[in-house]
Structure formats: C-alpha cells, structure tokens
Design an enzyme around this catalytic site. Structure first.
Site, mmCIF file in Angstrom:
data_model
loop_
_atom_site.group_PDB
_atom_site.id
_atom_site.type_symbol
_atom_site.label_atom_id
_atom_site.label_comp_id
_atom_site.label_asym_id
_atom_site.label_seq_id
_atom_site.Cartn_x
_atom_site.Cartn_y
_atom_site.Cartn_z
ATOM 1 N N GLU A 39 0.848 -1.193 0.000
ATOM 2 C CA GLU A 39 0.000 0.000 0.000
ATOM 3 C C GLU A 39 0.884 1.244 0.000
ATOM 4 O OE1 GLU A 39 -2.494 2.738 -0.344
ATOM 5 O OE2 GLU A 39 -3.340 0.716 -0.319
ATOM 6 N N CYS A 47 -12.143 4.194 0.308
ATOM 7 C CA CYS A 47 -13.440 4.021 0.979
ATOM 8 C C CYS A 47 -13.391 4.404 2.454
ATOM 9 C CB CYS A 47 -13.909 2.581 0.824
ATOM 10 S SG CYS A 47 -15.468 2.226 1.662
ATOM 11 N N GLY A 184 -22.024 17.031 -11.282
ATOM 12 C CA GLY A 184 -22.247 15.586 -11.261
ATOM 13 C C GLY A 184 -23.250 15.218 -10.186
ATOM 14 N N GLY A 185 -24.425 14.771 -10.617
ATOM 15 C CA GLY A 185 -25.485 14.437 -9.665
ATOM 16 C C GLY A 185 -25.699 12.953 -9.504
ATOM 17 N N GLY A 186 -24.608 12.177 -9.610
ATOM 18 C CA GLY A 186 -24.689 10.756 -9.326
ATOM 19 C C GLY A 186 -24.731 10.516 -7.824
ATOM 20 N N ILE A 188 -22.332 10.038 -5.494
ATOM 21 C CA ILE A 188 -21.423 10.837 -4.667
ATOM 22 C C ILE A 188 -21.891 12.285 -4.590
ATOM 23 C CG2 ILE A 188 -19.060 11.700 -4.424
ATOM 24 C CD1 ILE A 188 -18.104 9.143 -5.810
ATOM 25 N N HIS A 447 -42.377 -6.588 15.587
ATOM 26 C CA HIS A 447 -43.280 -5.438 15.492
ATOM 27 C C HIS A 447 -43.076 -4.511 16.683
ATOM 28 C CE1 HIS A 447 -46.914 -3.109 14.689
ATOM 29 N NE2 HIS A 447 -47.214 -3.233 15.972
#
Length: 468
Positions: A39, A47, A184-186, A188, A447
């Site tokens: 890494e 994430c 960008g209206g996705g 994210i 319930h």
C-alpha cells in the site's frame, strides 16, 4: 525479505489495501497462504479514508444538526442550536476513520499478513519491485491480486486545485461553504450535496443526464428531488459544465443548458462526475495483461486475467465501482488461488444511495426482468402504512418486490426511505437464495419494525395484503 534482485517468495501478494485488497489478503491468509499486502498511501483505501465512511459520517452529522433544529413535531425544541464544523471533522477523522483504519491494520497483522509500504511495479509475471522513497526492493510471488482502486476524474476546464475540488477535497473542508456547486449528480454528488445542505450550505447540482441519480428508477429519484427542493437545493439537469474560474475568495462556474450559457458563483465547486481506474504505472502492459478501452482489466469469473498468475478485483475491473463488490470479488479471487471451485455471481449485488431519503436496489428491476424475458409483476408497499416509520415521522418512501407471476420467485427489489440501506439486505438474501414471496410472508417479523414493510410487500405480491 532482502534488498536487491532476490527475495523470499510469497504465495500471494496483494497490491492495494482498500476494501478489495485487505479482504483479499486476509482471506488468502485464512486459506493458508503466505501473504503480503502493498500500500502506497491509505490502509483501508479510499473508501475508509476519503470515501464511503467519512461521507457517511458527514451525512450523519447533517442529520443530527437538522434534528436539533426541527424536532418541534415531537414536542422537542432547542434554543441557539449551533454547528462547530471543526469538531465535526475532528470526530469524523479521529473517532470514525482512524478507528476503522486502525482496526483493518490490526486484522491484517492478526492474520499474519505482512504490510509493505510503497508503490508496486511488475517486472514479470512472478516478480515485482516496490519503491518507497529512495528505497527499492524486489519480491517474487506465485500469485498477485491487483486491487488498486480508482481516482476522481478531472474534466476539461475544472483543473483540481484551490476552490476547485474533488470528492476528497469535499470531505476535508475546514468550513461549511455558504455556497457550493457540485458538478455531477450521481451517488457521490447527491450524497454530499444533501449532507452539506443539511449542514447549512446553499447547494447547486449540475447534472448532464435528464435526472440526478440516473442509475435508480424514476419514482425513487422523485422522492430525493422532492426533499432536495425542501432543502433549497437547486438541481439543473441536462447541464454541460464548461469552466470554473478560481477568483481567490470564490469560484465562478460556467455551464450550458439548452444552448444558453449560465454562470453561478460559489465558495467551492466540487467535481463528482465519475472515477478512473488506477491501472496505469503498474507495469501491467509489460505482462501483456488484456485491458478494455476504458483502462479496466479484463478478468474471468474468478478474477483471473489472461496472465495466469495475475488477478484483479474492484474498481479496476468491469462492473459497478462499489466497495462491497470489491470485497466480494476479493474472497472469490483468494479462494480461487487456493484451488476452491468458486465463481462470481452478481445477481444479488445491492446498490445504495445515502440520500434523503435513502435509496437501495438489488437484483433486477421490473424493466430489467421483462427485458430478460421473465414474466414478472411489481408489488409496492408505502412506508406510510408502517407503524415504525410513522413513529419515526419518516413515512416518505416504499418497498417494492419484483416477483415472477407463475411462482412468485423474488428476482429483485427496491427500497426508498429511512434505513433503505439496511432493509435491502433481506431482499438481497431472498434473491440470492431463490426464495419466493411466501417465504418472506411466512417469516415472522418483529413489530413494530421497518422490516415489516418487506413482509407486507410480500403479502401484497401474494394477493393477500393485510395493511393496505
């Protein structure tokens, strides 16, 4: 391990420590392999550090702020509600992100996975070099799993820097902007737009498609659009973003709609138009790994590339760029390396938008099922008929099941409303297991609970609804 051209051989090396990489490394170790993970930046990947997790923390903070100001319907009022955004960011960074990433590093060490810091480059199909600053080291391996994830796309006229930011910058602001433009209206863009609106920003979203959240069905998106309107969020669809000019103390965004040029000023403009796979600068071309035109790695149903020793998972392979998809593929790849007869099956892959209200879908929509040649029907139950939703004053939304007409097999489902991200799991299990509506209807649900809405929808699909 030794420095130079010779190194102790590893069974499996994993490149990238995000939700795909760290899961692959742990599962490979559990399967008895000697594993190392490489890494160069974040344990936990985008994430956990600058994506899914911190964005949900800001979304939660926004909800708390709104609840503090607008709970009079419950008989609860509070005077002088204020927001200390520096404390919000401190909580997000130290109590959420740091704990999770620290936990991942602990799990890797617990499973005896060696953590190697640096940037990996393939030398051949069984050798790679890791460069960390001035230090370089060579490793040999039997198998490699590439899980290098993706990065935000930078579009022409919107070079990142200063007040022109990507989603990572949007999560790291030191103040809540008075005005924020999102290109960008996705998922994210819609999530962070809603979060910052809840925190007090005046938000404008520019989306090139005819609707925001274009991967979700229209009746679901309409609920989000209604809530955006209530929050004062301006949504401009069929908009072409042309340029952003950083003026020092603000930014001017130029866009075009129906041939007419418009300008809007804001404190920041955040670009969230998609992500690009991190497949460059790895040396994959040296190995002859086959790629798509978009730079994605071609793999089989076990994650194996055309080079037998190299596997790839997550955002760098075709399919939706979802953290849980990466984790799922990670387990398949690690188990395939161990010789297990496994293969990916995406039929019950959920997708979620943590908007207000939340949206979630799994399996096939009614339209997709019909296009696949299935004879199906859709049954839709409103959360307005759910006692728990009423008690939470959160009745906007519904549960929908897509079932075959001949035997009521559940092939898909959608949830719009409070806790949709959790409710969808039951429907996902039903799709994965090939269950029918009667299986759900005969399952006793507690319930009052939101999950009862799934049972009510199943009874509706059977033609015997109680609460409609």
């Amino acid at each position: 391990m030794v420095v130079g051209d010779f190194a102790l051989e590893l069974d499996t090396v994993v490149i990238g420590a995000g939700p795909g990489g760290y899961v692959a490394a742990i599962r490979a170790a559990q399967m008895g392999q000697k594993v190392a993970i490489i890494e160069k930046e974040y344990i936990g990947g985008v994430c956990l550090n600058v994506g899914c997790i911190p964005s949900k923390a800001l979304i939660s903070a926004g909800h708390k702020y709104q609840e503090a100001m607008h709970s009079a319907i419950f008989g609860v009022t509070a005077d002088n509600v204020s927001l200390d955004f520096s404390k919000t960011q401190e909580w997000k960074n130290n109590q959420v992100v740091a704990k999770l990433t620290g936990g991942v590093e602990f799990l890797l060490k617990k499973n005896k996975v060696e953590i190697i810091r640096g940037e990996a480059f393939f030398v051949d199909e069984n050798t790679l070099r890791v460069i960390d600053g001035d230090h370089a080291q060579t490793y040999s391996f039997n198998h490699a799993i590439v899980a290098t994830g993706s990065r935000p796309i930078e579009i022409k006229g919107f070079k990142f820097g200063g007040r022109i930011i990507d989603s990572t910058g949007g999560l790291s602001l030191t103040e809540v902007p008075k005005k924020l433009v999102i290109v960008g209206g996705g998922v994210i863009g819609a999530e962070l737009g809603g979060a910052y609106a809840n925190l007090g920003a005046e938000v404008t979203i520019l989306e090139g498609s005819p609707q925001i959240l274009p991967t979700f069905e229209k009746d679901m998106v309409k609920l989000v659009e209604k809530e955006f309107d209530n929050k004062g969020i301006k949504v401009v669809t069929k908009a072409m973003a042309k340029e952003a000019v950083d003026n020092g103390d603000n930014v001017t965004v130029t866009y075009e709609v129906d041939g007419k040029e418009e300008k809007v000023e804001a404190d920041y403009v955040m670009v969230t138009v998609g992500r690009r796979p991190n497949t460059d600068d790895l040396g994959l071309e040296i190995l002859g790994v086959e790629m798509t035109d978009r730079g994605l790695v071609k793999v089989d149903n076990q994650g194996r590339t055309n080079v037998k020793s190299i596997f790839a998972i997550g955002d760098i392979v075709p399919g939706a760029a979802l953290a849980h998809k990466a984790s799922y593929e990670a387990k398949i790849a690690a188990e395939a390396i161990a010789g297990e007869p496994v293969a990916v099956d995406y039929r019950a892959m959920p997708a979620v938008a943590f908007t207000d209200p939340e949206l979630a879908t799994v399996g096939m929509t009614e339209k997709e099922a019909k296009e696949a040649g299935l004879n199906v029907k859709a049954s839709k139950f409103s959360l307005g008929g759910n006692g728990r939703a009423l008690s939470l004053n959160q009745t906007e939304g519904f549960v929908r099941l897509v079932t075959t007409k001949e035997d009521n097999v559940i092939v898909g489902g959608q949830v719009a409303g409070i806790s949709a991200s959790d409710i969808i799991a039951e429907i996902g299990l039903a799709v994965e297991a090939g269950m029918n509506a009667e299986d759900i209807a005969l399952t006793i649900h507690s319930h009052p609970s939101l999950s009862e809405a799934v049972m009510d929808t199943a009874e509706l699909a059977l033609g015997m609804p109680i609460h409609m």
